[in-house]
Design a protein around this motif. Structure first.
Motif, PDB file in Angstrom:
ATOM      1  N   ASP A  15       0.829  -1.205   0.000  1.00 19.44           N
ATOM      2  CA  ASP A  15       0.000   0.000   0.000  1.00 19.44           C
ATOM      3  C   ASP A  15       0.863   1.255   0.000  1.00 19.44           C
ATOM      4  O   ASP A  15       0.621   2.199  -0.757  1.00 19.44           O
ATOM      5  CB  ASP A  15      -0.919  -0.008   1.225  1.00 19.44           C
ATOM      6  CG  ASP A  15      -1.798   1.221   1.293  1.00 19.44           C
ATOM      7  OD1 ASP A  15      -2.663   1.380   0.414  1.00 19.44           O
ATOM      8  OD2 ASP A  15      -1.602   2.039   2.221  1.00 19.44           O
ATOM      9  N   SER A  20      -1.012   3.106  -2.848  1.00 18.06           N
ATOM     10  CA  SER A  20      -1.369   4.472  -2.461  1.00 18.06           C
ATOM     11  C   SER A  20      -0.199   5.430  -2.555  1.00 18.06           C
ATOM     12  O   SER A  20      -0.395   6.641  -2.666  1.00 18.06           O
ATOM     13  CB  SER A  20      -1.924   4.491  -1.030  1.00 18.06           C
ATOM     14  OG  SER A  20      -3.115   3.741  -0.938  1.00 18.06           O
ATOM     15  N   ALA A  24       0.366   8.892   0.956  1.00 19.62           N
ATOM     16  CA  ALA A  24      -1.003   8.382   0.855  1.00 19.62           C
ATOM     17  C   ALA A  24      -2.014   9.281   1.546  1.00 19.62           C
ATOM     18  O   ALA A  24      -3.184   9.320   1.150  1.00 19.62           O
ATOM     19  CB  ALA A  24      -1.067   6.976   1.449  1.00 19.62           C
ATOM     20  N   THR A  27      -2.835  11.526  -1.354  1.00 21.35           N
ATOM     21  CA  THR A  27      -3.334  10.926  -2.593  1.00 21.35           C
ATOM     22  C   THR A  27      -4.512   9.981  -2.377  1.00 21.35           C
ATOM     23  O   THR A  27      -5.346   9.807  -3.265  1.00 21.35           O
ATOM     24  CB  THR A  27      -2.202  10.158  -3.289  1.00 21.35           C
ATOM     25  OG1 THR A  27      -1.722   9.125  -2.403  1.00 21.35           O
ATOM     26  CG2 THR A  27      -1.053  11.095  -3.646  1.00 21.35           C
ATOM     27  N   ASN A  28      -4.583   9.354  -1.200  1.00 20.69           N
ATOM     28  CA  ASN A  28      -5.642   8.362  -0.974  1.00 20.69           C
ATOM     29  C   ASN A  28      -5.974   8.285   0.520  1.00 20.69           C
ATOM     30  O   ASN A  28      -5.804   7.244   1.152  1.00 20.69           O
ATOM     31  CB  ASN A  28      -5.172   6.993  -1.485  1.00 20.69           C
ATOM     32  CG  ASN A  28      -6.319   5.997  -1.598  1.00 20.69           C
ATOM     33  OD1 ASN A  28      -7.491   6.370  -1.570  1.00 20.69           O
ATOM     34  ND2 ASN A  28      -5.976   4.724  -1.728  1.00 20.69           N
ATOM     35  N   GLY A  32      -7.293   2.517   0.348  1.00 23.07           N
ATOM     36  CA  GLY A  32      -6.004   1.860   0.492  1.00 23.07           C
ATOM     37  C   GLY A  32      -6.113   0.369   0.250  1.00 23.07           C
ATOM     38  O   GLY A  32      -7.196  -0.183   0.052  1.00 23.07           O
ATOM     39  N   TRP A  33      -4.956  -0.278   0.250  1.00 25.24           N
ATOM     40  CA  TRP A  33      -4.902  -1.731   0.082  1.00 25.24           C
ATOM     41  C   TRP A  33      -5.007  -2.366   1.463  1.00 25.24           C
ATOM     42  O   TRP A  33      -4.098  -2.278   2.276  1.00 25.24           O
ATOM     43  CB  TRP A  33      -3.591  -2.129  -0.602  1.00 25.24           C
ATOM     44  CG  TRP A  33      -3.506  -3.588  -0.902  1.00 25.24           C
ATOM     45  CD1 TRP A  33      -2.920  -4.543  -0.135  1.00 25.24           C
ATOM     46  CD2 TRP A  33      -4.040  -4.258  -2.033  1.00 25.24           C
ATOM     47  NE1 TRP A  33      -3.055  -5.781  -0.708  1.00 25.24           N
ATOM     48  CE2 TRP A  33      -3.742  -5.635  -1.892  1.00 25.24           C
ATOM     49  CE3 TRP A  33      -4.754  -3.843  -3.165  1.00 25.24           C
ATOM     50  CZ2 TRP A  33      -4.122  -6.586  -2.838  1.00 25.24           C
ATOM     51  CZ3 TRP A  33      -5.126  -4.789  -4.099  1.00 25.24           C
ATOM     52  CH2 TRP A  33      -4.813  -6.146  -3.936  1.00 25.24           C
ATOM     53  N   HIS A 247      -5.482   6.759   5.824  1.00 28.55           N
ATOM     54  CA  HIS A 247      -4.116   7.279   5.889  1.00 28.55           C
ATOM     55  C   HIS A 247      -4.184   8.638   6.586  1.00 28.55           C
ATOM     56  O   HIS A 247      -4.650   9.608   6.006  1.00 28.55           O
ATOM     57  CB  HIS A 247      -3.512   7.424   4.489  1.00 28.55           C
ATOM     58  CG  HIS A 247      -3.364   6.119   3.766  1.00 28.55           C
ATOM     59  ND1 HIS A 247      -4.186   5.754   2.727  1.00 28.55           N
ATOM     60  CD2 HIS A 247      -2.503   5.090   3.942  1.00 28.55           C
ATOM     61  CE1 HIS A 247      -3.834   4.562   2.281  1.00 28.55           C
ATOM     62  NE2 HIS A 247      -2.816   4.135   3.005  1.00 28.55           N
TER      63      HIS A 247
END
Length: 470
Positions: A15, A20, A24, A27-28, A32-33, A247
């Protein structure tokens, strides 16, 4: 105490480095993963991550918090694949059909060797009525990470009774600022420790300023870690959803850590007996009382009852070594003065067990549904003086011993002579006997005295007559 800083190491690394990215939180922040990197493609034949093959984001990975065996894949409406163990994403779509919460492959082994499969999944019940429980499971605990947790849990058997000795467990996740307790696999359902789990959850929610709720009230889940740890091993398990983003902004991390700092210390404090500690906390012990001397009703004969009124939820034990009334008799000596006894004789303390009463008692706050215990002190009827008494109250786990009254004090109860003095017939009979002997003896004495007097007078008269003749 076992600490696991991070369970999903490969998924977290993927991740941060790929899915991400290193920034992260920008951006995310809310995605996430979340899974590990299990190879779920057609060529994947091992539960271990396929190092030599690129991650197929359409299908690879297992959500570890849905991979535990308890009620794995079973609940209706839970956030898992529509068909337990399936992973069928749409073409060119990362999300696919429930892909981000894929709970792992179905177990097609005949675990108990009866020619059937999946007929007794892990739920604490004998689903196939063969005398065995949870022996042929549907799936779960397929990943190296969850197998590690299972081994770590089951090896912790210090007393050798075959059961895990874990009493409390915490698992931190992100995000939502919540304290979650079992069950997570079903809605409109409660554990047998429901009120106790709420109590401890409320305490941790107060520390963190989070909300406390049953896990399934957020959304139902299948194969949840806390459902497994509580359902199989009886551990009071809580999921703490920290922060406000998947995040979190770096500048928020210290604040989140400080808010959660008290949680593990609280869990350590209750780890010896979490249910009893919850019961103690909920019972409101300030309402409980031991009968004071003015409230003790001394019968005309027999033992003297000392009442102890407890909150109905208090986890007391009747073990004499833990719960009893101690008493001693203080008697006056025969040396008396006009101001009372000059000396007292103290006997040794004795212990009398409490017994449960079918009657209810009224607690100090007016609640009429208190549990009444009674200790019958065997003070003899023919004794008088004072009785010192105090009580000790123990809990079922033995973790607490409460004194009544507190701080080593004791109550003082005046005792009067209660033995019968006899009935009217016996008293009259005794009076007749005494009167017969007393008055009879007095009559005989008087008669003898009169007889002696007459003889003396006669002798004197005879002597006087003889003198006159001379």
């Amino acid at each position: 105490i076992y600490l696991i800083p991070m369970l999903n190491v490969d998924g977290n690394r993927y991740d941060r480095e790929v899915f991400s990215g290193p920034n992260a939180w920008e951006t995310n922040p809310t995605g996430g993963w979340r899974k590990n990197l299990r190879d779920n493609t057609v060529t994947g034949i091992t539960p271990l991550p396929d190092i030599g093959e690129a991650v197929d984001e359409d299908c690879d990975g297992v959500d570890l918090n849905r991979n535990y065996q308890f009620e794995w894949g079973a609940p209706l409406g839970a956030t898992g694949p529509l068909i337990p163990g399936t992973c069928t994403p749409a073409e060119d779509e990362w999300n696919g059909v429930n892909n981000d919460v894929y709970n792992g492959p179905v177990n097609y082994e005949d675990n108990d060797g009866d020619g059937l499969i999946n007929e007794d999944h892990v739920d604490g019940k004998d689903d196939d009525a063969d005398g065995q429980v949870d022996e042929d499971w549907m799936g779960g605990n397929t990943e190296p990470e969850t197998i590690f947790i299972q081994d770590l849990t089951e090896m912790n058997d210090d007393d050798g009774d075959g059961a895990s000795d874990y009493k409390v467990t915490i698992t931190w996740h992100s995000y939502s600022e919540l304290v979650l307790y079992p069950w997570g696999h079903c809605t409109d359902c409660e554990t047998t420790d429901h009120e106790q789990l709420i109590y401890h959850g409320d305490k941790m929610a107060e520390m963190t300023l989070y909300d406390n709720m049953q896990s399934s009230d957020l959304y139902p889940t299948t194969g949840d870690f806390c459902d497994w740890h509580y359902g199989v091993h009886g551990s009071y398990c809580y999921t703490i959803e920290i922060g406000t983003a998947f995040h979190q902004q770096p500048e928020d991390i210290n604040h989140i850590a400080v808010r959660n700092l008290g949680v593990p210390f609280y869990m350590i404090e209750i780890s010896d007996a979490p249910r009893d500690r919850a019961d103690l906390g909920m019972s409101n012990m300030s309402r409980q009382w031991l009968a004071s001397p003015e409230d003790v009703k001394i019968p005309d004969t027999g033992s003297i009852p000392i009442e102890l009124c407890l909150d109905a939820s208090f986890p007391y034990t009747l073990d004499l070594n833990k719960t009893h009334t101690m008493w001693r008799l203080i008697k006056p000596t025969r040396q008396q003065s006009d101001y009372g006894p000059t000396e007292w004789i103290e006997e040794d303390w004795q212990s009398t067990a409490f017994e449960e009463s079918e009657d209810k008692c009224t607690l100090a706050d007016g609640d009429v549904n208190g549990s009444k215990l009674v200790a019958n002190i065997p003070v003899p009827d023919d004794e008088s003086g004072i009785v010192h008494y105090k009580s000790m109250l123990g809990t079922t786990s033995g973790l607490s011993m409460l004194e009544y009254p507190e701080y080593g004090q004791y109550y003082v109860l005046d005792i009067v002579y209660r033995a019968p003095y006899g009935n009217i017939g016996a008293a009259l009979f005794l009076f007749i006997i005494v009167a017969t002997f007393v008055w009879g003896g007095l009559g005989i004495a008087l008669r003898e005295m009169l007889a002696d007097g007459e003889e003396s007078l006669a002798a004197a008269a005879g002597k006087a007559g003889a003198t006159a003749k001379k």
